[in-house]
Each structure stands twice: as structure tokens, then as C-alpha cells.
Design a protein around this motif. Structure first.
Motif, PDB file in Angstrom:
ATOM      1  N   MET A   1      55.436  -4.557  27.136  1.00  0.00           N
ATOM      2  CA  MET A   1      56.116  -4.152  25.905  1.00  0.00           C
ATOM      3  C   MET A   1      56.176  -5.301  24.915  1.00  0.00           C
ATOM      4  SD  MET A   1      57.639  -1.958  24.082  1.00  0.00           S
ATOM      5  CE  MET A   1      58.462  -2.178  22.520  1.00  0.00           C
ATOM      6  N   ILE A   2      56.549  -6.494  25.394  1.00  0.00           N
ATOM      7  CA  ILE A   2      56.743  -7.601  24.458  1.00  0.00           C
ATOM      8  C   ILE A   2      55.430  -7.999  23.797  1.00  0.00           C
ATOM      9  CG2 ILE A   2      56.466  -9.508  26.117  1.00  0.00           C
ATOM     10  CD1 ILE A   2      59.270 -10.271  24.389  1.00  0.00           C
ATOM     11  N   GLU A   3      54.299  -7.737  24.474  1.00  0.00           N
ATOM     12  CA  GLU A   3      53.009  -8.066  23.864  1.00  0.00           C
ATOM     13  C   GLU A   3      52.736  -7.200  22.647  1.00  0.00           C
ATOM     14  OE1 GLU A   3      53.267  -7.696  27.207  1.00  0.00           O
ATOM     15  OE2 GLU A   3      53.126  -9.839  27.664  1.00  0.00           O
ATOM     16  N   GLN A   4      53.394  -6.038  22.583  1.00  0.00           N
ATOM     17  CA  GLN A   4      53.141  -5.134  21.465  1.00  0.00           C
ATOM     18  C   GLN A   4      54.014  -5.449  20.248  1.00  0.00           C
ATOM     19  OE1 GLN A   4      50.688  -3.003  21.846  1.00  0.00           O
ATOM     20  NE2 GLN A   4      50.434  -3.495  24.012  1.00  0.00           N
ATOM     21  N   LEU A   5      55.009  -6.315  20.407  1.00  0.00           N
ATOM     22  CA  LEU A   5      55.971  -6.527  19.306  1.00  0.00           C
ATOM     23  C   LEU A   5      55.322  -7.000  18.000  1.00  0.00           C
ATOM     24  CD1 LEU A   5      59.264  -7.959  20.802  1.00  0.00           C
ATOM     25  CD2 LEU A   5      58.887  -5.791  19.667  1.00  0.00           C
TER      26      LEU A   5
END
Lengths: 493, 127
Positions: free
Chosen positions: A1-5
Motif C-alpha cells: 500500500m505505501i508504495e502506491q502513495l
């Protein structure tokens, strides 16, 4: 998820710009609230990214999962994450201020369009900071150029058109120069990805030195025109003086800095220290920076219009940043980055407090500032804090950045530039203090009878107070951000 | 003779640079605002020509894969694709600056830079 921020940030900003026109029929308050929520979300996610990056290290975002040989790549490291947090936070404050300040010649029906431009501008800034690709950076730079010209010319006043026209002409010459530089690099390396270009430049530097010299010249001048480095600053005072106050704050506090960061990326990540040292870019930057520091201040002394004066002061302060970068040492870069932050906050505070005065009194000439401190104590106090910071009085963030810069200069054994820093500080006193003195200290009995009421909406006063407090807090506790800046600088060496 | 040969070999690059300089000269020296915008476009064309010329491979084929040309040498399609984006950008920049010229003409009644400078300085002295 954090890679998509990072991509979610970009899409949120772009999406909001597209959604605002749909709310045309609804009450304007609704889209204002929506924009506020989006900005807050972007700020929170940027902070989240920064914490993640500081803890676990950098990561890459590959578009469409193509590897960087053929695809476009975003690099999220301490450098990009930190500056996106800075941009998002400063824009949030300026955005709150802009809710009420409609008097500056922006018509009511254009107000929604103003926010469309603002969000596209933010989108391109985030893109430039994240991007790890030369051509992708060019595209984002062009978006930033058009929107930053458009937020000047949106004000329906005579002078804005000519100022914006000059800005757009120089911007386009600069973009073309940058693109020619990219072409020259692509010609010899066959890559556009920053890291791949850097590795191949290291190995082919002796073979194709002509190409590299021409490319570095075109790219540095292109970015330099946009960043208003001294001899290329001619567009800046007009453009910043005629724009609406919020636009001036954004242009002076953020947009110009973004181009400086692009320059830092190019010099440190693409060309590398070996080429930079061989071409004596250090000395070019040191001389241009110090010339800007002195000449910008001298031009500023001669101005009669307060916003033009602030514009020329920006030229001088950009000189400090270029001087810090030009040292090519870690201490110099730390000082330069700290000054990017502190100058952003101080210039925003100055432009917005002048904006409050223009909103209330409709005056912009320096001679009309006499005794205005009695009528508008809050905004004039914030203005004074900004002015003190610009001069570099202790307890303000401006002092810390000048102090660090002085130490960096001494470390690099270039005492001559220390004299120029001090001289430029004294010149700042010459044009900032008369305003503060005539606003507060003129002994005038009539002025003291005027009631101390500022008929300015609270939503405009809270942002400038926040900025004023931020100047002092950064001056007292510089380590709040200095620790992060140290790790930001570490990514460049 | 060798110089002539060199020029002929690099004619694309030289043409690109020549267009760039002609455009820059037009932008800097002409006082008519429309001519300046035209100059920018010439400058842009120069850069685009230069960029596309990089992609050329001597004896290469157009980069369209068919059953006949498997294993053949193709020219590099990437610069052409990049320049498509560049053209779009320059078009939007041109549109924006032309719209500014319209506004300038509406307010000042002239599109000549010298005339504009005179009008603005008169106005400033008047204040």
C-alpha cells in the motif's frame, strides 16, 4: 500500500483540479472544503512517506511495472519526500489565506479557475520532485511553467499581462535549452533514467566531453533562468509584484525553489562530482550567487513598491542558496536546504502580510506604510518578523541559515564569501528596516488614537500568524528539521 | 572537401542548431510580440529536429515489425515518441502566449514591445 502513495498523491491533486469545474452550480464553500480536505490528505500521506523513507530507506515506483530501462520511474527518497512535505504544508497555509482574499483583482467567477491552476501546479511540483527521468522532468517543468504564468495573468489588471508575457517567453527559452541539453545527453548515453545516465556518463566522460560540456551549459542556463539566478532574474520582480498576493507567495516561496532543486538533482545525481569539478562549475555558482546577493539587495533599495522590493529581495536570497550549493560540501548543502525552507516560510509571511495590508488599505507604495503598525498591529508584526528573519537577526530562522552558511564558507576556506554574506545582510537592513521603523516607531500622536481593529477575516490572520510563529520556532529549535536535512543531504553524496 | 563531407554527414544536427539559433535571435531582437512567439516555435522546431535526428540509424528500417524484416536494423523510435509530447507542450505554450497577446492588445492597443514599454513608463511616471 505505501508504495502506491506517491501516485495516489499525484492523482488526488490532478483529480481535484478536474473535479472543481463540476461543482460550478453548487455553493462555492463546498469545493473550498473539498480542496482543503484533499490538501490535508496529501500532506498527511507525504508525512507518512517521509517517516517511512527515513525508517526503511528509499524505494522506486515503476509505472506499469516496466523496469527503468524502458519505463518511467519515480524515486521516493529522503530528498523528494522531505521537500514534498514542505511544499504541501506551505501550500496548505497559503491556501487557507486565499479563501477570503478575493479583492486582488480576481473576479468571483474566476476564483474556481484559480484553484484549478493551483492544483495542477502542485501536481507538477510533486511530479518534478518524485521523477527520476530527464524527459519526464521536462514535461512536468512545462506544466509548472504554464500554470505559474497563468496564476499571474488571472488577475485582470493591465500590468499582469505584460509581466506574464515576459515570464512565459523566458520560461519557454529556458525549457527549450533544457530539452536541447536532454537531447545531447540522450545522444551519447541512450538513456533518460537519471541513474543509468549517471553511470554511463562516468565511463564516457573523457570520450564525449564536448557533448557533456554543451549539455551541462544548456541545462544549467535553462534551469537557471527559471530559478532566477542572478543575471537571469529580469522577469522575477515584475512577475512577483503584479501577481495576486497568494500567487506571489507561492511563486516566490515554492516555485523558484523547485527549479533550484532540479538543478541540485542535475549536478549531483546526473553529472556527478567528477565532471562538475573538472568544469569549474563551483566557481561559476559561487560568483553568480554572490553577485546575486549584492545586486539583488542594491536593486531592492531603489524600489518604491513594496512587492517589487520583496521580489528583488528574493533574487538576493536565491543568491544565498546558490552560494550554499556552489560550495559542493555537505555543510554548504545543509545550509542551502535550510535556507530554502526558511526563505520559503519568511517570504510567504512577508507577501501574505503585505497582502492583508493591500486587502484592507489598498496601498502598495512604501510611503503609504507610515504608521500602519498602529492600524494593523498583527499583520505588521508578522511582517516585521519576516523582515528580521531576512536580515538574519538571532531568534529567527533566517539567522540559523545565515549562520550555517557562514560556517560552511569558513569550512571551505573561502573567507572572501563570508564578507559578502555579511555585506549582503547589512544591505538587507537598509531596505527592510525603514519600513518597520516608519510603520511602528514614527512618533505620531494622531496615529495612536486610531483604534487597533483589523477588519480582516480571521481566516486570513490565522495563516500569517502560523507563518510568523513558524519563523520563530525554526529560529529557536532548528534541530526540528536539521536532522532530516542531514539525511536528505546524505542521499546526494 | 573533408569539411564539406562532415557537414553533409551531420546536416540534421546542424539544421537543428541553426533553427534553434534563428528562433532565439527572433525572440530576442524582434519587438513585435507575435513575431516573438513565432520565434519560439522555430526554436522548438530546431530542438525537435535535433532530437529526432538522434534516433536515426544509418541503413535502418522504420520500426514496424513484420514477418519479412525480423532481425533487421531498426531506427530508434523513442525520440520521435518523446517529441510528440514536446510538440503538444509547445502548442499549449503558444496558445497561452497568443491569448496573452490578445489581452495586451485589448488593454494597450498595441503589440509592439517598444510602444508598450513607452506606455508603461508614461503610466508609472503619471502615478
Amino acid at each position: 500500500m505505501i508504495e502506491q502513495l506517491p501516485i495516489i498523491n499525484l492523482l488526488l491533486l490532478l483529480g481535484t483540479a478536474l473535479i472543481i469545474p463540476l461543482f460550478k452550480k453548487r455553493p462555492f464553500q463546498l469545493s473550498l472544503t473539498l480542496c482543503f480536505l484533499v490538501l490535508l490528505t496529501v500532506l498527511v500521506s507525504s508525512v507518512f512517506l517521509l517517516i517511512h523513507v527515513l525508517e526503511y530507506g528509499e524505494f522506486y515506483y515503476h509505472f506499469g511495472n516496466h523496469e527503468n530501462l524502458i519505463g518511467i520511474e519515480f524515486l521516493i527518497d529522503a530528498f523528494s519526500a522531505f521537500f514534498t512535505v514542505f511544499v504541501a504544508a506551505l501550500v496548505l497555509v497559503i491556501y487557507l489565506y486565499s479563501w477570503k482574499d478575493k479583492t486582488e483583482g480576481i473576479e468571483n467567477k474566476e476564483f474556481g479557475r484559480y484553484y484549478i491552476l493551483l492544483f495542477i501546479l502542485l501536481f507538477s511540483i510533486f511530479g518534478i520532485l518524485y521523477s527520476n527521468d530527464l524527459f519526464n522532468t521536462y514535461v512536468f517543468i512545462e506544466i509548472l511553467s504554464i500554470t505559474s504564468c497563468a496564476i499571474i495573468s488571472i488577475k485582470r489588471k493591465k500590468e499582469t499581462y505584460t509581466a506574464a508575457f515576459r515570464y512565459v517567453m523566458l520560461n519557454e527559452i529556458a525549457s527549450m535549452s533544457y530539452l536541447l541539453g536532454v537531447a545531447l545527453i540522450y545522444m551519447i548515453t541512450g538513456h533518460l533514467n537519471l541513474e543509468r545516465v549517471a553511470t554511463s556518463l562516468q565511463s564516457i566522460w573523457p570520450l564525449y566531453s564536448t557533448n557533456i560540456i554543451i549539455a551541462i551549459g544548456f541545462m544549467t542556463i535553462g534551469v537557471g533562468i527559471k530559478a532566477a539566478i542572478f543575471p537571469f532574474h529580469i522577469w522575477l520582480p515584475d512577475a512577483h509584484a503584479t501577481a495576486p498576493s497568494t500567487s506571489s507567495a507561492i511563486l516566490s516561496g515554492i516555485v523558484v525553489k523547485i527549479y533550484i532543486l532540479v538543478l541540485v538533482k542535475l549536478l549531483f545525481r546526473v553529472f556527478g562530482m567528477e565532471i562538475v569539478e573538472a568544469l569549474h562549475i563551483k566557481w561559476i555558482m559561487l560568483i553568480l550567487g554572490s553577485a546575486g546577493m549584492i545586486m539583488g539587495s542594491i536593486f531592492a533599495i531603489a524600489q518604491k513598491d513594496v512587492k517589487r522590493m520583496l521580489g528583488y529581495s528574493s533574487v538576493a536570497q536565491i543568491g544565498y542558496i546558490i552560494l550554499g550549493i556552489g560550495l559542493f560540501t555537505e555543510a554548504g548543502l545543509q545550509a542551502a536546504f535550510f535556507h530554502i525552507i526558511s526563505h520559503g516560510i519568511m517570504k510567504a509571511a512577508l507577501f501574505l502580510s503585505v497582502g492583508v495590508i493591500i486587502y484592507y488599505k489598498h496601498v502598495q507604495k512604501l510611503k503609504d506604510f507610515e504608521g500602519i503598525g498602529y492600524q494593523m498591529p498583527i499583520s505588521m508584526t508578522v511582517f516585521s518578523f519576516g523582515a528580521l528573519g531576512m536580515v538574519g537577526i538571532p531568534l529567527t530562522s533566517g539567522f540559523i541559515s545565515k549562520f550555517n552558511l557562514g560556517i560552511a564558507v569558513i569550512d571551505a576556506n573561502l573567507i572572501f564569501f563570508l564578507i559578502i554574506i555579511i555585506l549582503s545582510g547589512l544591505l538587507n537592513v537598509v531596505y527592510y528596516f525603514p519600513i518597520v521603523i516608519s510603520a511602528f516607531l514614527k512618533d505620531n500622536k494622531e496615529m495612536q488614537k486610531i483604534p487597533h481593529i483589523e477588519k480582516v477575516p480571521n481566516i486570513m490572520l490565522i495563516p500569517i500568524l502560523t507563518l510568523g510563529v513558524a519563523i520563530v520556532v525554526l529560529g529557536l529549535f532548528p534541530n526540528l528539521i536539521m536532522d532530516i536535512i542531514v539525511s536528505v543531504v546524505a542521499t546526494l553524496f | 572537401m573533408i569539411i564539406l563531407q562532415k557537414i553533409l554527414e551531420n546536416i540534421n544536427y546542424l539544421g537543428g542548431i541553426a533553427l534553434f539559433l534563428i528562433g532565439l535571435h527572433t525572440v530576442v531582437t524582434h519587438s513585435n510580440l507575435i513575431k516573438r512567439i513565432i520565434g519560439l516555435n522555430i526554436m522548438g522546431t530546431g530542438v525537435f529536429l535535433f532530437f529526432v535526428a538522434i534516433g536515426n540509424v544509418t541503413g535502418g528500417e522504420p520500426p514496424i515489425m513484420t514477418e519479412d524484416n525480423i532481425g533487421a536494423i531498426f531506427i530508434n523510435p523513442l525520440p520521435s515518441v518523446l517529441i510528440l509530447t514536446g510538440i503538444v507542450v509547445v502548442v499549449s505554450m503558444t496558445v497561452y502566449s497568443l491569448s496573452l497577446v490578445i489581452r495586451i492588445f485589448e488593454t494597450y492597443g498595441t503589440i509592439d514591445q517598444k510602444e508598450l514599454t513607452r506606455l508603461i513608463s508614461e503610466q508609472n511616471n503619471h502615478d
